[in-house]
Scaffold this active site. Structure first.
Site, PDB file in Angstrom:
ATOM      1  N   PHE A  79      -2.429  34.236  43.968  1.00  0.00           N
ATOM      2  CA  PHE A  79      -2.506  35.313  42.984  1.00  0.00           C
ATOM      3  C   PHE A  79      -1.111  35.599  42.441  1.00  0.00           C
ATOM      4  O   PHE A  79      -0.175  35.874  43.201  1.00  0.00           O
ATOM      5  CB  PHE A  79      -3.087  36.574  43.627  1.00  0.00           C
ATOM      6  CG  PHE A  79      -4.580  36.540  43.804  1.00  0.00           C
ATOM      7  CD1 PHE A  79      -5.287  35.352  43.728  1.00  0.00           C
ATOM      8  CD2 PHE A  79      -5.284  37.707  44.050  1.00  0.00           C
ATOM      9  CE1 PHE A  79      -6.662  35.316  43.896  1.00  0.00           C
ATOM     10  CE2 PHE A  79      -6.655  37.698  44.216  1.00  0.00           C
ATOM     11  CZ  PHE A  79      -7.348  36.500  44.143  1.00  0.00           C
ATOM     12  N   GLU A  80      -0.980  35.551  41.141  1.00  0.00           N
ATOM     13  CA  GLU A  80       0.295  35.784  40.483  1.00  0.00           C
ATOM     14  C   GLU A  80       0.124  36.830  39.391  1.00  0.00           C
ATOM     15  O   GLU A  80      -0.946  37.427  39.248  1.00  0.00           O
ATOM     16  CB  GLU A  80       0.840  34.465  39.918  1.00  0.00           C
ATOM     17  CG  GLU A  80       1.023  33.378  40.967  1.00  0.00           C
ATOM     18  CD  GLU A  80       1.550  32.066  40.407  1.00  0.00           C
ATOM     19  OE1 GLU A  80       2.079  32.075  39.267  1.00  0.00           O
ATOM     20  OE2 GLU A  80       1.438  31.035  41.097  1.00  0.00           O
TER      21      GLU A  80
END
Length: 502
Positions: free
Chosen positions: A284-285
């Site tokens: 997750f970014e």
């Protein structure tokens, strides 16, 4: 990156008295409560429902009381209702069936110092049946042990089938980005974990994750799905692990609702089942994770996107069992920056994403196989020496990795320490080549960092607080495709080096 009856009578004459033992009951289902962590003002609890009988349980309900002043907040892997201080938990659709000898569990966060009492499982005492002994019961109360005031260490390492020091890489399976498409069958055998990039959501908040092979128009030479699956099986027969990586640079995932959480579980499970994968990588970014204002304790998160992600991953882990491989690839902004800043801070105004991976890592510390932070595409980050370290050299890798191996106070609060992970859970990520991402370090620099962390040798200006770490897991890179594009420098340099480590 871009992208789970026999009546026994015993006669004992003591002062002319005769004691009759009660009838022994057959083994029955039980529900056992444990506090998995306790931080004084609250705790994390878990009930394990075990079927000790001979017939399958097709649904379960656990009911208990909590003393005044103690309440349940977040919960997972069950449905909850309450009336006053009485709480009722029932199974979810996927964990209601419990075969003889099998177990399932659910968990929750408690606020206050009390613990559950008067527990029943499907209307019967949670302790199940009692087998008598040949002596009358004692009237002496058993000794009690106060709950711990600090979180317990992570559990012993599971048998994952991975080598002691692993080479981990991402495979561009769903897109092309200049480095060229690489068929699964052509991935070299040196790669111990292959993360398929990427599963992405149908919309940011849907939780519905989809994965498909790169279209032939974008990736000439792409294999058929049947060939892809066959190649995965061949890798697994060699002892390799193949995971689906969720997120990446473009795949923003925000599980803002329980419906999105359940869709995530269902859709990711469908991908794992379709391709027969070994587990899941969380990448997750961007804005996938952030903390709501006022959510300041990483041990007791309240932000829905955090709580729902933790619940979803726990459910998947429970579904697939102990062999499920779970890796994570957060950026330094979401982990090590938490040493200075956590969320929007006590007075607001900070970036709410700062340190936002910490509650996820903490909650899943006993489930994570490997955490490989991206030591690239990063700004300067302060290390445990209270100096800023900049990517691109060995010291950055050492300082950032040491924080996970030693633990660190969050937002400068010495009373709120993020605990160290096991050595075997920690690796670090670095670009495979100069074209793969900012922060490339040549093989000699990467190996200098590993020698410092593992052997305490060749350290530069940063001395690890964690000491030597002979069980350090290994190296991750973005990506296998870029490594191929640049002549396999990463693989050819680091695979024999890792194998030679103690």
């Amino acid at each position: 990156m871009r992208r789970t009856p026999i009546l026994v009578v015993v006669a004992i004459t003591v002062a002319a008295a005769i004691w009759l033992a009660p009838a022994a009951s057959a083994a029955t289902p039980t529900a056992v409560f444990t506090k998995t962590s306790d931080w004084g003002s609250g705790w994390e609890g878990k009930y394990t429902v075990t079927n000790g009988g001979t017939t399958t349980i097709t649904g379960w309900t656990v009911v208990f009381d909590l003393p005044a002043g103690t309440t349940v907040g977040t919960y997972w892997d069950a449905l909850m209702t309450s009336s006053g201080q009485r709480y009722t938990f029932t199974n979810r659709s996927w964990n209601g069936t419990v075969a003889p000898g099998a177990s399932v569990s659910f968990g929750f966060l408690g606020s206050g110092s009390g613990s559950p009492v008067n527990c029943t499982l499907n209307g019967q005492p949670c302790s199940g049946g009692v087998t008598p002994t040949t002596a009358p019961p004692t009237t002496t109360a058993p000794p009690t042990t106060p709950p711990p005031t600090t979180p317990p260490p992570t559990s012993p390492p599971p048998n994952t089938g991975l080598p002691k020091h692993a080479l981990i890489g991402y495979l561009h399976a769903s897109f092309a980005n200049g480095s060229g498409y690489l068929r699964m069958a052509d991935v070299p055998a040196e790669w111990d974990i292959v993360n398929l990039a990427f599963g992405e959501p149908t919309s940011v908040t849907s939780g519905d994750i989809r994965f498909r092979l790169c279209p032939a128009s974008e990736c000439p030479g792409v294999e058929t799905e049947a060939q892809f699956i066959a190649a995965i099986r061949a890798k697994q027969q060699q002892g390799k692990k193949v995971l689906i990586s969720i997120g990446g640079q473009n795949g923003q995932v925000q599980l803002t609702t329980t419906a999105a959480r359940d869709a995530f579980v269902s859709s990711v499970g469908a991908i794992i089942d379709r391709y027969g994968l070994n587990g899941l990588d969380i990448d997750f970014e961007g804005h996938s994770l952030s903390l709501n204002t006022g959510d300041t304790d990483f041990k007791n998160p309240t932000t829905p996107v955090i709580v729902n992600l933790i619940s979803a991953i726990r459910t998947l882990k429970q579904r697939y069992g102990a062999g499920f491989v779970l890796t994570m690839a957060p950026e330094t902004f979401f982990v090590q920056l938490g040493y200075q800043f956590y969320g929007s801070g006590p007075f607001g105004g900070q970036d709410p994403r700062a340190g936002s991976y910490l509650p996820v890592i903490y909650a899943l510390r006993n489930d994570i196989t490997v955490l490989h932070v991206q030591d690239y595409n990063s700004g300067p980050i302060m290390g445990l020496d209270n100096q800023y370290h900049t990517m691109g050299g060995a010291d950055f890798h050492v300082a950032m990795t040491d924080m996970l191996l030693a633990g660190f106070p969050v937002a400068g609060n010495a009373a709120n320490v993020f605990p160290a992970l096991r050595e075997d859970q920690v690796a670090f990520g670095t670009p495979a080549a100069v074209g793969a991402g900012n922060g490339y370090v040549a093989p000699a620099g990467v190996q200098q960092a590993v020698n410092c962390l593992v052997r305490g040798q060749s350290c530069g200006s940063y001395a690890p607080r964690s000491g030597t770490n002979p069980n350090f897991r290994g190296l991750m890179t973005w990506s296998i495709n870029w490594d191929r594009y640049y002549g396999w420098e990463f693989k050819n340099s680091h695979e024999p080096f890792l194998n030679a480590l103690p």
